[in-house]
Design a protein around this motif. Structure first.
Motif, PDB file in Angstrom:
ATOM      1  N   TRP A   1       0.796  -1.144   0.079  1.00  0.00           N
ATOM      2  CA  TRP A   1      -0.037  -0.089   0.158  1.00  0.00           C
ATOM      3  C   TRP A   1       0.931   1.345  -0.025  1.00  0.00           C
ATOM      4  O   TRP A   1       0.484   2.301  -0.519  1.00  0.00           O
ATOM      5  CB  TRP A   1      -0.945  -0.015   1.251  1.00  0.00           C
ATOM      6  N   ILE A   2       2.111   1.394   0.618  1.00  0.00           N
ATOM      7  CA  ILE A   2       3.173   2.469   0.525  1.00  0.00           C
ATOM      8  C   ILE A   2       3.263   2.535  -0.764  1.00  0.00           C
ATOM      9  O   ILE A   2       3.358   3.672  -1.517  1.00  0.00           O
ATOM     10  CB  ILE A   2       4.318   2.241   1.286  1.00  0.00           C
TER      11      ILE A   2
ATOM     12  N   SER B   1       0.415   3.913  -3.059  1.00  0.00           N
ATOM     13  CA  SER B   1       0.304   5.532  -2.858  1.00  0.00           C
ATOM     14  C   SER B   1       1.360   6.247  -3.510  1.00  0.00           C
ATOM     15  O   SER B   1       0.968   7.305  -3.909  1.00  0.00           O
ATOM     16  CB  SER B   1       0.280   5.783  -1.273  1.00  0.00           C
ATOM     17  N   ILE B   2       2.630   5.868  -3.428  1.00  0.00           N
ATOM     18  CA  ILE B   2       3.720   6.484  -4.108  1.00  0.00           C
ATOM     19  C   ILE B   2       3.077   6.342  -5.598  1.00  0.00           C
ATOM     20  O   ILE B   2       3.562   7.615  -6.309  1.00  0.00           O
ATOM     21  CB  ILE B   2       4.847   5.792  -3.820  1.00  0.00           C
TER      22      ILE B   2
ATOM     23  N   GLN C   1       0.486   9.084  -6.355  1.00  0.00           N
ATOM     24  CA  GLN C   1       1.262  10.589  -6.265  1.00  0.00           C
ATOM     25  C   GLN C   1       2.331  10.861  -7.260  1.00  0.00           C
ATOM     26  O   GLN C   1       2.151  12.132  -8.031  1.00  0.00           O
ATOM     27  CB  GLN C   1       2.139  10.697  -4.921  1.00  0.00           C
TER      28      GLN C   1
ATOM     29  N   SER D   1       6.333  14.409  -3.705  1.00  0.00           N
ATOM     30  CA  SER D   1       4.954  13.317  -3.581  1.00  0.00           C
ATOM     31  C   SER D   1       5.604  11.937  -2.894  1.00  0.00           C
ATOM     32  O   SER D   1       4.854  11.487  -1.711  1.00  0.00           O
ATOM     33  CB  SER D   1       4.536  13.111  -4.940  1.00  0.00           C
ATOM     34  N   ILE D   2       6.657  11.428  -3.235  1.00  0.00           N
ATOM     35  CA  ILE D   2       7.067  10.077  -2.417  1.00  0.00           C
ATOM     36  C   ILE D   2       7.547  10.574  -0.984  1.00  0.00           C
ATOM     37  O   ILE D   2       7.105   9.877  -0.124  1.00  0.00           O
ATOM     38  CB  ILE D   2       8.579   9.598  -3.355  1.00  0.00           C
TER      39      ILE D   2
ATOM     40  N   VAL E   1       4.556  10.692   1.208  1.00  0.00           N
ATOM     41  CA  VAL E   1       3.778   9.467   1.481  1.00  0.00           C
ATOM     42  C   VAL E   1       4.776   8.868   2.678  1.00  0.00           C
ATOM     43  O   VAL E   1       4.149   8.249   3.725  1.00  0.00           O
ATOM     44  CB  VAL E   1       3.800   8.573   0.345  1.00  0.00           C
TER      45      VAL E   1
ATOM     46  N   VAL F   1       3.601   7.924   6.495  1.00  0.00           N
ATOM     47  CA  VAL F   1       3.763   6.579   7.048  1.00  0.00           C
ATOM     48  C   VAL F   1       4.322   6.506   8.454  1.00  0.00           C
ATOM     49  O   VAL F   1       4.359   6.068   9.446  1.00  0.00           O
ATOM     50  CB  VAL F   1       4.444   5.662   6.153  1.00  0.00           C
TER      51      VAL F   1
ATOM     52  N   THR G   1      -5.413  11.907   4.258  1.00  0.00           N
ATOM     53  CA  THR G   1      -4.707  11.391   2.747  1.00  0.00           C
ATOM     54  C   THR G   1      -5.414  11.901   1.519  1.00  0.00           C
ATOM     55  O   THR G   1      -4.577  12.352   0.669  1.00  0.00           O
ATOM     56  CB  THR G   1      -4.514  10.016   2.899  1.00  0.00           C
TER      57      THR G   1
ATOM     58  N   ILE H   1      -3.207  11.760  -1.486  1.00  0.00           N
ATOM     59  CA  ILE H   1      -3.182  10.432  -1.531  1.00  0.00           C
ATOM     60  C   ILE H   1      -4.596   9.894  -1.518  1.00  0.00           C
ATOM     61  O   ILE H   1      -5.528  10.662  -0.807  1.00  0.00           O
ATOM     62  CB  ILE H   1      -2.256  10.077  -0.127  1.00  0.00           C
TER      63      ILE H   1
ATOM     64  N   PHE I   1      -5.761   4.778   1.726  1.00  0.00           N
ATOM     65  CA  PHE I   1      -4.339   4.505   2.230  1.00  0.00           C
ATOM     66  C   PHE I   1      -4.422   4.947   3.740  1.00  0.00           C
ATOM     67  O   PHE I   1      -3.843   4.384   4.843  1.00  0.00           O
ATOM     68  CB  PHE I   1      -3.423   5.201   1.477  1.00  0.00           C
TER      69      PHE I   1
END
Length: 438
Positions: free
Chosen positions: A190-191, A194-195, A198, A211-212, A215, A219, A262, A267, A271
């Protein structure tokens, strides 16, 4: 002025909810009777009452119920989206960070290879064969390749728990390893997704790094400070308000706040709900009894609306492409089974145990459907790819349990066989024992 549904639209909204819920629960329970996850029946219900079957056989009836009042269907779609947000919260609550730390070393090799190998194979297949699979020439292959690799790498935690319960091995070493590795898969998968979302929304290289980073910061916050804050909130509610109902209400509010946070950051809301579920699940105040109460309501009432809506959104007959289905099914099964199998062997397990774990880890489920639907809505994939992902999910669910059982029974027989052979050798070495018995 706030626009609200008129009397006719409310009527059709209730009709849609009633039809979808009854069909989904009915077929879900039929699947449960045959010891299969209800999600299979819930998706089939949507296909039957959706454009694939009902819409083809009785187009006028389908249009009258589902299309004639778009605002009524829009309200139903909103309810289904709330269902998937709550479902991802429950999935997050099942991720036990303490168990991951306790069994992390052995499970990490299973999870790492179970993610790395499918991700690499899925990424390379789309990168080099994008035009063939998508039927659309494109120079932009990075995002679809990243998505496909991610979609193939996630194991459905909720499905594998059900399979292990059915086989009565959830408290064994094999069961514990599969659950822990699945938790890690879910968390990392899921990480990654989401990246990807983004990156798709980002403009330029600087925006991509931002963006990365956003996320990863979210987290990091949720598994540290955020987890502590959530525990303090639940402790306050437990002490001053008390009772399961108050904790349940607080958890639901936190779930929605996580999704809002999110979505605001760009995002996906699912997530945020997933990460909030991890934080709540780690709190002693969100007890197993309260989790089970929440889970029964979501899984039995709200989530079926979302899974049935999958069949309402896409015409599975018109968009069924056998070559695409076989490619996705073949790549996903080979990649996951080989990857998880190698990881199991690296973790010190024998051949049969490794294969049992590999087929367990190959089981996909609700997470893949949610991820695929999000990718479809974001324009990353088309309907043909989505249908292929759904078929792959259902096939891997159906074969996981029987194949795990086969290899575990085979392993048990092979472990008993050497004892028998040893007894024969002893008898041959000492013939006087045989003579004395005669």
């Amino acid at each position: 002025m706030i626009s609200k549904l008129n009397s006719t639209e409310v009527l059709y909204f209730l009709i849609i909810v009633s039809i979808v819920l009854i069909a989904a629960r009915l077929l879900g329970e039929i699947c449960r009777k045959f010891k299969q996850p209800p999600v299979v029946g819930e998706i089939l219900a949507g296909i039957i009452i959706g454009p694939s079957l009902l819409g083809s056989a009785f187009p006028d009836l389908f249009k009258e119920v589902f299309i004639a009042n778009p605002r009524a269907y829009g309200a139903f779609d909103g309810l289904a989206n709330i269902g998937v947000i709550m479902l991802m919260f429950i999935a997050g609550a099942e991720v036990d960070l303490k168990q991951i730390r306790a069994q992390g070393k052995q499970a990490a090799s299973i999870s790492f290879m179970g993610i790395a190998f499918p991700f690499a194979l899925g990424f390379l297949c789309i990168w080099f064969f994008h035009d063939y699979i998508f039927n659309v020439p494109s120079t932009e292959r990075l995002i679809p390749a990243l998505f496909f690799g991610t979609a193939l790498s996630i194991t459905a935690l909720s499905v594998i728990v059900k399979i292990l319960l059915d086989l009565d091995i959830i408290r064994t070493k094999i069961g514990g390893l599969v659950i822990t590795a699945s938790m890690i898969d879910d968390f990392l998968g899921w990480i990654l997704f989401s990246i990807i979302i983004q990156l798709m929304n980002a403009k330029g290289e600087t925006a991509s790094y931002y963006s990365i980073g956003m996320v990863l910061v979210f987290v990091g916050f949720m598994i540290t400070i955020g987890k502590w804050l959530v525990n303090q909130i639940l402790a306050f509610v437990d002490k001053n308000l008390g009772g399961p109902a108050s904790i349940l209400t607080a958890a639901m509010c936190l779930c929605m706040l996580g999704a809002v946070c999110t979505e605001y950051l760009g995002i996906r809301g699912i997530f945020g709900a997933f990460m909030m579920g991890i934080a709540c699940g780690d709190s002693k105040h969100f007890s197993h009894s309260i989790q089970n109460l929440f889970q029964h309501f979501i899984v039995s009432v709200i989530a079926p609306l979302f899974f049935a809506s999958v069949g309402l959104r896409v015409n599975f007959v018109a968009n069924f492409d056998l070559s695409v289905v076989l490619i996705i099914l073949g790549i996903s099964c080979v990649a996951k089974i080989v990857g998880a199998g190698i990881g199991s062997r690296m973790g010190g397990l024998n051949k049969n145990e490794s294969l049992a774990i590999a087929f367990g880890m190959n089981a996909r489920g609700s997470q893949e459907i949610v991820l695929g639907m999000a990718a479809l809505q974001a324009g990353i994939i088309d309907e043909r790819i989505f249908v292929g992902l759904v078929v792959m999910t259902m096939v891997t669910i159906l074969v996981a349990g029987p194949l795990m059982k086969f290899y575990l029974e085979k392993d048990l027989k092979e472990k008993e066989l050497p004892d028998t052979e040893d007894e024969v050798v002893i008898m041959i070495d000492k013939p006087e024992i045989i003579m004395s018995k005669n």
